[in-house]
Design a protein around this motif. Structure first.
Motif, PDB file in Angstrom:
ATOM      1  N   MET A   1       0.821  -1.220   0.000  1.00  0.00           N
ATOM      2  CA  MET A   1       0.000   0.000   0.000  1.00  0.00           C
ATOM      3  C   MET A   1       0.851   1.263   0.000  1.00  0.00           C
ATOM      4  O   MET A   1       1.847   1.350   0.721  1.00  0.00           O
ATOM      5  CB  MET A   1      -0.887  -0.002   1.252  1.00  0.00           C
TER       6      MET A   1
ATOM      7  N   TYR B   1      -4.647   7.579   1.495  1.00  0.00           N
ATOM      8  CA  TYR B   1      -5.233   8.539   2.442  1.00  0.00           C
ATOM      9  C   TYR B   1      -5.889   9.702   1.685  1.00  0.00           C
ATOM     10  O   TYR B   1      -7.031  10.074   1.948  1.00  0.00           O
ATOM     11  CB  TYR B   1      -4.144   9.060   3.386  1.00  0.00           C
TER      12      TYR B   1
ATOM     13  N   VAL C   1     -14.727   3.122   0.834  1.00  0.00           N
ATOM     14  CA  VAL C   1     -13.733   3.253  -0.246  1.00  0.00           C
ATOM     15  C   VAL C   1     -12.751   2.103  -0.089  1.00  0.00           C
ATOM     16  O   VAL C   1     -12.586   1.581   1.003  1.00  0.00           O
ATOM     17  CB  VAL C   1     -12.969   4.590  -0.152  1.00  0.00           C
TER      18      VAL C   1
HETATM   19  N1  ACO Z   1       4.763   2.964  13.570  1.00  0.00           N
HETATM   20  C1  ACO Z   1       5.660   3.971  13.633  1.00  0.00           C
HETATM   21  N2  ACO Z   1       6.042   4.691  12.571  1.00  0.00           N
HETATM   22  C2  ACO Z   1       5.465   4.376  11.380  1.00  0.00           C
HETATM   23  C3  ACO Z   1       4.521   3.340  11.240  1.00  0.00           C
HETATM   24  C4  ACO Z   1       4.184   2.610  12.396  1.00  0.00           C
HETATM   25  N3  ACO Z   1       3.286   1.607  12.386  1.00  0.00           N
HETATM   26  N4  ACO Z   1       4.153   3.266   9.954  1.00  0.00           N
HETATM   27  C5  ACO Z   1       4.814   4.230   9.305  1.00  0.00           C
HETATM   28  N5  ACO Z   1       5.622   4.891  10.172  1.00  0.00           N
HETATM   29  C6  ACO Z   1       6.524   6.021   9.898  1.00  0.00           C
HETATM   30  C7  ACO Z   1       6.974   6.079   8.462  1.00  0.00           C
HETATM   31  O1  ACO Z   1       8.079   5.236   8.235  1.00  0.00           O
HETATM   32  C8  ACO Z   1       7.322   7.549   8.337  1.00  0.00           C
HETATM   33  O2  ACO Z   1       8.592   7.746   8.882  1.00  0.00           O
HETATM   34  P1  ACO Z   1       9.623   8.770   8.192  1.00  0.00           P
HETATM   35  O3  ACO Z   1       8.917  10.114   8.240  1.00  0.00           O
HETATM   36  O4  ACO Z   1      10.821   8.673   9.068  1.00  0.00           O
HETATM   37  O5  ACO Z   1       9.818   8.253   6.802  1.00  0.00           O
HETATM   38  C9  ACO Z   1       6.309   8.232   9.234  1.00  0.00           C
HETATM   39  O6  ACO Z   1       5.810   7.237  10.114  1.00  0.00           O
HETATM   40  C10 ACO Z   1       5.172   8.874   8.479  1.00  0.00           C
HETATM   41  O7  ACO Z   1       4.685   7.934   7.536  1.00  0.00           O
HETATM   42  P2  ACO Z   1       3.430   8.251   6.639  1.00  0.00           P
HETATM   43  O8  ACO Z   1       3.111   7.047   5.815  1.00  0.00           O
HETATM   44  O9  ACO Z   1       3.607   9.555   5.946  1.00  0.00           O
HETATM   45  O10 ACO Z   1       2.345   8.421   7.805  1.00  0.00           O
HETATM   46  P3  ACO Z   1       0.879   8.923   7.680  1.00  0.00           P
HETATM   47  O11 ACO Z   1       0.636  10.013   8.612  1.00  0.00           O
HETATM   48  O12 ACO Z   1       0.480   9.083   6.254  1.00  0.00           O
HETATM   49  O13 ACO Z   1       0.084   7.665   8.251  1.00  0.00           O
HETATM   50  C11 ACO Z   1      -1.136   5.788   7.453  1.00  0.00           C
HETATM   51  C12 ACO Z   1       0.220   6.405   7.655  1.00  0.00           C
HETATM   52  C13 ACO Z   1      -1.788   5.626   8.818  1.00  0.00           C
HETATM   53  C14 ACO Z   1      -0.974   4.426   6.800  1.00  0.00           C
HETATM   54  C15 ACO Z   1      -1.970   6.737   6.568  1.00  0.00           C
HETATM   55  O14 ACO Z   1      -1.255   7.062   5.403  1.00  0.00           O
HETATM   56  C16 ACO Z   1      -3.273   6.124   6.180  1.00  0.00           C
HETATM   57  O15 ACO Z   1      -4.131   5.885   6.998  1.00  0.00           O
HETATM   58  N6  ACO Z   1      -3.468   5.891   4.882  1.00  0.00           N
HETATM   59  C17 ACO Z   1      -4.664   5.302   4.395  1.00  0.00           C
HETATM   60  C18 ACO Z   1      -4.470   3.862   4.530  1.00  0.00           C
HETATM   61  C19 ACO Z   1      -5.753   3.111   4.541  1.00  0.00           C
HETATM   62  O16 ACO Z   1      -6.764   3.548   4.982  1.00  0.00           O
HETATM   63  N7  ACO Z   1      -5.611   1.902   4.091  1.00  0.00           N
HETATM   64  C20 ACO Z   1      -6.672   1.039   4.104  1.00  0.00           C
HETATM   65  C21 ACO Z   1      -6.670   0.377   2.868  1.00  0.00           C
HETATM   66  S1  ACO Z   1      -8.189   0.204   2.112  1.00  0.00           S
HETATM   67  C22 ACO Z   1      -9.130   1.387   2.491  1.00  0.00           C
HETATM   68  O17 ACO Z   1      -9.810   1.203   3.408  1.00  0.00           O
HETATM   69  C23 ACO Z   1      -9.024   2.617   1.712  1.00  0.00           C
END
Ligand code: ACO
Length: 337
Positions: A223, A229, A320
């Motif tokens: 993903m 997001y 979604v």
């Molecule tokens: N624990 C700690 N740190 C983490 C984790 C974790 N589990 N996962 C990622 N990080 C880190 C990353 O490595 C990154 O570090 P860096 O800045 O040093 O590179 C930092 O956190 C930020 O990462 P992002 O991916 O930018 O974090 P974001 O705020 O976007 O949150 C998330 C990530 C929660 C996955 C978000 O993007 C999200 O919710 N996206 C939608 C995903 C979703 O809903 N998927 C479902 C799939 S199907 C559907 O329902 C649509």
């Protein structure tokens, strides 16, 4: 696809719902011992605190079975009376036979046409629309719509970016002609240009299962989190707005909004843009995580148990997911047949 179906002669609605989650609970604390993450990070970024995980011998049809039995019992319908059974799932028991046919057999739904729909997290809504169409047209008399997922089986438990998000569970709804209430409007959409942002790359005809696909972790969920997001926040709002507009209803007419439970921040954003107060937005992802097709029916069952689904309540469901896909269903809660 968008449809205002209020002009159709036949009222069709939900007459019984059921849900099931597996026993095992995996907390954020547990995850922090498995990968480099923390309860604080997961809670802050997603709103998820714990999720349920299927046992090694539990596949999608096993999770669906108790949910279906509960939905049938609450509707007062016997399994043999179901003539249309459709399962939304992206974690089927196997490639084929379908989870639908296996489930129909386990249930004793011997008179049902049975199959699966793969529409990612929008699976339950796609299935709902098909069941509505079958019952409203007279093609079917009683349909059973199921969302069932064992996402833990396609989760890479070493990938902290995805493994903190998902959970397992199932939900089901009996769809029949009703005397009051029923479905008012639907909207469904798809955009395959974003397919690459959320996928299980191998195991299909593009990249058949091979030693290398296993070694490269290609049978797990991959993903692009930030891209999904952005898509999710946009699509949840647009789909809800289109559906309400098409039904000539205002946000204020809604009694309950049940959004797909992927991330608390996505839900809060959608509610804010739509202008919905918090008390009209149903959220349970803190206890289940993202259960894909099971998420909306799991919410429906809990909302019902909390007395939030009263006959006459206007309820909007939106989801979604992978595909990319999206969809909404607007209905007035019915008081039964
Ligand atoms: N624990 C700690 N740190 C983490 C984790 C974790 N589990 N996962 C990622 N990080 C880190 C990353 O490595 C990154 O570090 P860096 O800045 O040093 O590179 C930092 O956190 C930020 O990462 P992002 O991916 O930018 O974090 P974001 O705020 O976007 O949150 C998330 C990530 C929660 C996955 C978000 O993007 C999200 O919710 N996206 C939608 C995903 C979703 O809903 N998927 C479902 C799939 S199907 C559907 O329902 C649509």
């Amino acid at each position: 696809m968008i449809a205002d179906i209020s002009a159709n002669g036949r009222k069709v609605g939900i007459t019984g719902i059921g849900a099931y989650v597996p026993e095992k609970v995996l907390t954020n604390e547990d995850l922090s011992r498995m990968v480099d993450t923390s309860d604080e990070w997961i809670t802050e970024r997603t709103g998820i605190r714990e999720r349920h995980i299927a046992a090694p011998d539990q596949a999608a049809s096993d999770l669906a079975l108790p949910a279906c039995r509960q939905a049938l019992e609450r509707a007062g319908v016997r399994a043999e009376e179901i003539d249309y059974l459709v399962v939304g799932t992206c974690t089927p028991d196997m490639m084929f036979p379908t989870t639908g046919t296996l489930l129909a057999h386990k249930l004793g739904a011997t008179n049902a046409a049975a199959y699966d729909i793969l529409a990612g997290c929008t699976g339950f809504l796609y299935a709902l629309v098909q069941a509505y169409g079958a019952v409203a047209s007279g093609l079917a008399t009683r349909a059973l719509v199921v969302g069932s997922e064992a996402l833990s089986k396609i989760t890479n438990w070493e990938d902290r970016a995805t493994c903190v998000l998902f959970g397992d569970g199932a939900g089901a709804a009996v769809i029949e002609p009703v005397s009051t209430g029923g479905f008012i409007a639907f909207e469904l959409g798809a955009d395959g240009s974003g397919g690459k942002d959320l996928m299980v790359p191998a195991g299909g005809s593009r990249a058949p299962a091979a030693r290398e696909t296993v070694d490269q972790d290609l049978h797990f969920i991959h993903m692009n989190g930030p891209e999904i997001y952005r898509f999710a926040t946009r699509a949840m709002v647009a789909s809800a707005q289109k559906t309400l507009e098409h039904a000539a209803m205002a946000v204020d007419d809604l009694d309950l909004y049940i959004p797909h439970q992927a991330n608390r921040r996505i839900i809060d954003h959608a509610a804010r843009i739509l202008g919905l107060p918090q008390e009209k937005v149903f959220i349970n992802l803190d206890r289940y995580g993202n259960t894909s097709s099971a998420s909306v029916p799991l919410c429906l069952v809990e909302a019902d148990e909390q007395g939030l689904l009263k006959p006459g309540s206007n309820v909007l469901l939106s989801a979604v997911g992978a595909g990319l896909t999206w969809g909404s269903a607007l209905m007035t809660w019915s008081d039964g047949r």
